[in-house]
Design a protein around this motif. Structure first.
Motif, PDB file in Angstrom:
ATOM      1  N   SER A   9       0.811  -1.216   0.000  1.00 40.74           N
ATOM      2  CA  SER A   9       0.000   0.000   0.000  1.00 40.74           C
ATOM      3  C   SER A   9       0.854   1.281   0.000  1.00 40.74           C
ATOM      4  O   SER A   9       0.431   2.289  -0.507  1.00 40.74           O
ATOM      5  CB  SER A   9      -0.952   0.024   1.192  1.00 40.74           C
ATOM      6  N   GLY A  10       2.069   1.330   0.457  1.00 44.93           N
ATOM      7  CA  GLY A  10       2.909   2.523   0.515  1.00 44.93           C
ATOM      8  C   GLY A  10       3.780   2.710  -0.712  1.00 44.93           C
ATOM      9  O   GLY A  10       4.430   3.745  -0.878  1.00 44.93           O
ATOM     10  N   GLN A  11       3.792   1.755  -1.637  1.00 44.97           N
ATOM     11  CA  GLN A  11       4.657   1.857  -2.799  1.00 44.97           C
ATOM     12  C   GLN A  11       4.217   2.982  -3.751  1.00 44.97           C
ATOM     13  O   GLN A  11       5.044   3.651  -4.346  1.00 44.97           O
ATOM     14  CB  GLN A  11       4.692   0.520  -3.546  1.00 44.97           C
ATOM     15  N   ALA A  12       2.953   3.203  -3.894  1.00 42.59           N
ATOM     16  CA  ALA A  12       2.462   4.263  -4.772  1.00 42.59           C
ATOM     17  C   ALA A  12       2.854   5.636  -4.221  1.00 42.59           C
ATOM     18  O   ALA A  12       3.172   6.559  -4.989  1.00 42.59           O
ATOM     19  CB  ALA A  12       0.952   4.175  -4.929  1.00 42.59           C
ATOM     20  N   ALA A  13       2.857   5.776  -2.910  1.00 40.33           N
ATOM     21  CA  ALA A  13       3.241   7.056  -2.294  1.00 40.33           C
ATOM     22  C   ALA A  13       4.708   7.352  -2.565  1.00 40.33           C
ATOM     23  O   ALA A  13       5.088   8.499  -2.860  1.00 40.33           O
ATOM     24  CB  ALA A  13       2.964   7.020  -0.797  1.00 40.33           C
ATOM     25  N   MET A  17       6.015  10.493  -4.712  1.00 38.00           N
ATOM     26  CA  MET A  17       6.978  11.450  -4.160  1.00 38.00           C
ATOM     27  C   MET A  17       8.196  11.611  -5.086  1.00 38.00           C
ATOM     28  O   MET A  17       8.705  12.718  -5.270  1.00 38.00           O
ATOM     29  CB  MET A  17       7.442  11.003  -2.766  1.00 38.00           C
ATOM     30  N   LEU A  18       8.662  10.519  -5.686  1.00 41.21           N
ATOM     31  CA  LEU A  18       9.781  10.605  -6.627  1.00 41.21           C
ATOM     32  C   LEU A  18       9.387  11.421  -7.865  1.00 41.21           C
ATOM     33  O   LEU A  18      10.178  12.237  -8.354  1.00 41.21           O
ATOM     34  CB  LEU A  18      10.236   9.205  -7.053  1.00 41.21           C
ATOM     35  N   CYS A  19       8.168  11.230  -8.340  1.00 42.84           N
ATOM     36  CA  CYS A  19       7.688  12.007  -9.496  1.00 42.84           C
ATOM     37  C   CYS A  19       7.582  13.487  -9.149  1.00 42.84           C
ATOM     38  O   CYS A  19       7.999  14.350  -9.940  1.00 42.84           O
ATOM     39  CB  CYS A  19       6.336  11.472  -9.971  1.00 42.84           C
ATOM     40  N   ILE A  20       7.041  13.792  -7.983  1.00 43.45           N
ATOM     41  CA  ILE A  20       6.914  15.188  -7.560  1.00 43.45           C
ATOM     42  C   ILE A  20       8.297  15.810  -7.375  1.00 43.45           C
ATOM     43  O   ILE A  20       8.545  16.944  -7.796  1.00 43.45           O
ATOM     44  CB  ILE A  20       6.069  15.291  -6.271  1.00 43.45           C
ATOM     45  N   THR A  22      11.072  14.932  -8.881  1.00 46.09           N
ATOM     46  CA  THR A  22      11.641  15.121 -10.221  1.00 46.09           C
ATOM     47  C   THR A  22      11.030  16.337 -10.899  1.00 46.09           C
ATOM     48  O   THR A  22      11.736  17.134 -11.532  1.00 46.09           O
ATOM     49  CB  THR A  22      11.415  13.862 -11.075  1.00 46.09           C
ATOM     50  N   MET A  23       9.732  16.519 -10.768  1.00 49.96           N
ATOM     51  CA  MET A  23       9.074  17.675 -11.375  1.00 49.96           C
ATOM     52  C   MET A  23       9.558  18.979 -10.736  1.00 49.96           C
ATOM     53  O   MET A  23       9.778  19.980 -11.434  1.00 49.96           O
ATOM     54  CB  MET A  23       7.550  17.542 -11.252  1.00 49.96           C
ATOM     55  N   VAL A  24       9.740  18.984  -9.431  1.00 47.90           N
ATOM     56  CA  VAL A  24      10.237  20.175  -8.740  1.00 47.90           C
ATOM     57  C   VAL A  24      11.652  20.509  -9.225  1.00 47.90           C
ATOM     58  O   VAL A  24      11.980  21.679  -9.480  1.00 47.90           O
ATOM     59  CB  VAL A  24      10.187  19.978  -7.204  1.00 47.90           C
ATOM     60  N   ILE A  25      12.488  19.505  -9.388  1.00 42.57           N
ATOM     61  CA  ILE A  25      13.854  19.716  -9.886  1.00 42.57           C
ATOM     62  C   ILE A  25      13.804  20.328 -11.291  1.00 42.57           C
ATOM     63  O   ILE A  25      14.530  21.278 -11.598  1.00 42.57           O
ATOM     64  CB  ILE A  25      14.656  18.396  -9.888  1.00 42.57           C
ATOM     65  N   PHE A  26      12.939  19.795 -12.161  1.00 40.18           N
ATOM     66  CA  PHE A  26      12.823  20.340 -13.515  1.00 40.18           C
ATOM     67  C   PHE A  26      12.320  21.782 -13.503  1.00 40.18           C
ATOM     68  O   PHE A  26      12.792  22.629 -14.270  1.00 40.18           O
ATOM     69  CB  PHE A  26      11.911  19.471 -14.385  1.00 40.18           C
ATOM     70  N   VAL A  27      11.388  22.089 -12.641  1.00 41.41           N
ATOM     71  CA  VAL A  27      10.884  23.463 -12.537  1.00 41.41           C
ATOM     72  C   VAL A  27      12.003  24.395 -12.067  1.00 41.41           C
ATOM     73  O   VAL A  27      12.197  25.490 -12.619  1.00 41.41           O
ATOM     74  CB  VAL A  27       9.655  23.535 -11.595  1.00 41.41           C
ATOM     75  N   ILE A  28      12.748  23.961 -11.064  1.00 41.39           N
ATOM     76  CA  ILE A  28      13.849  24.779 -10.561  1.00 41.39           C
ATOM     77  C   ILE A  28      14.901  24.996 -11.652  1.00 41.39           C
ATOM     78  O   ILE A  28      15.389  26.110 -11.848  1.00 41.39           O
ATOM     79  CB  ILE A  28      14.472  24.133  -9.303  1.00 41.39           C
ATOM     80  N   LEU A  29      15.236  23.938 -12.387  1.00 39.93           N
ATOM     81  CA  LEU A  29      16.219  24.069 -13.469  1.00 39.93           C
ATOM     82  C   LEU A  29      15.715  24.995 -14.576  1.00 39.93           C
ATOM     83  O   LEU A  29      16.472  25.807 -15.110  1.00 39.93           O
ATOM     84  CB  LEU A  29      16.551  22.693 -14.043  1.00 39.93           C
ATOM     85  N   SER A  30      14.456  24.882 -14.922  1.00 33.19           N
ATOM     86  CA  SER A  30      13.934  25.741 -15.994  1.00 33.19           C
ATOM     87  C   SER A  30      13.887  27.205 -15.545  1.00 33.19           C
ATOM     88  O   SER A  30      14.197  28.108 -16.330  1.00 33.19           O
ATOM     89  CB  SER A  30      12.564  25.257 -16.467  1.00 33.19           C
ATOM     90  N   VAL A  31      13.527  27.461 -14.306  1.00 34.28           N
ATOM     91  CA  VAL A  31      13.525  28.838 -13.796  1.00 34.28           C
ATOM     92  C   VAL A  31      14.955  29.374 -13.749  1.00 34.28           C
ATOM     93  O   VAL A  31      15.219  30.516 -14.156  1.00 34.28           O
ATOM     94  CB  VAL A  31      12.858  28.904 -12.402  1.00 34.28           C
TER      95      VAL A  31
END
Length: 146
Positions: A9-13, A17-20, A22-31
């Motif tokens: 049940s905790g594997q999806a979380a 979290m890894l996807c979020i 990664t997305m935050v890192i990409f947003v920071i890099l693009s900014v």
């Protein structure tokens, strides 16, 4: 079966979290990339404006030098005309003969010629300084003429 569902049940979380993350890192890099690009564009615009201002000042300096040269030519022409129009009271002499009256006339023009020469030197020094600054700014050693 219930037991295996509880273990997974905790594997999806974790995956979410890894996807979020990664997305935050990409947003920071693009900014960050956008900021760097904006800074580079502003820097290039500043350098272009500086080069334009330097070229404008060099053009003004060259125009002033041309004006001074024209004043010197006009002064020399005026002196030549006065020397040619002067009645010397003796037959025309060769260029090697000495004429105190001609020397006195030439000497009367000397202060004006000296003033123009000083003005020419000052403007020429300004032009050389601008050229050295442009060479230092652009890194172009050919501007120095050495």
């Amino acid at each position: 079966m219930l037991r295996s569902q509880r273990q997974q049940s905790g594997q999806a979380a974790v995956l979410g979290m890894l996807c979020i993350f990664t997305m935050v890192i990409f947003v920071i890099l693009s900014v960050n990339t956008g900021t760097l690009t904006n800074d580079r564009i502003r820097f290039q615009t500043t350098m272009d404006a500086t080069a334009y201002a330097g070229a404008y000042e060099q053009a003004r300096t060259l125009n002033r030098l041309t004006e001074i040269n024209q004043q010197i030519v006009a002064l020399v022409d005026e002196l030549r005309e006065r020397l040619n129009a002067q009645e010397w009271g003796q037959p025309p002499c060769s260029c090697l003969d000495y004429s105190p009256a001609a020397d006195a006339l030439i000497d009367s023009y000397q202060p004006r010629l000296d003033a123009l020469a000083i003005k020419y030197q000052k403007v020429n020094q300004l032009g050389q300084t601008l050229t050295k600054l442009a060479a230092r700014h652009t890194g172009d050693k050919n501007l120095l003429g050495d």
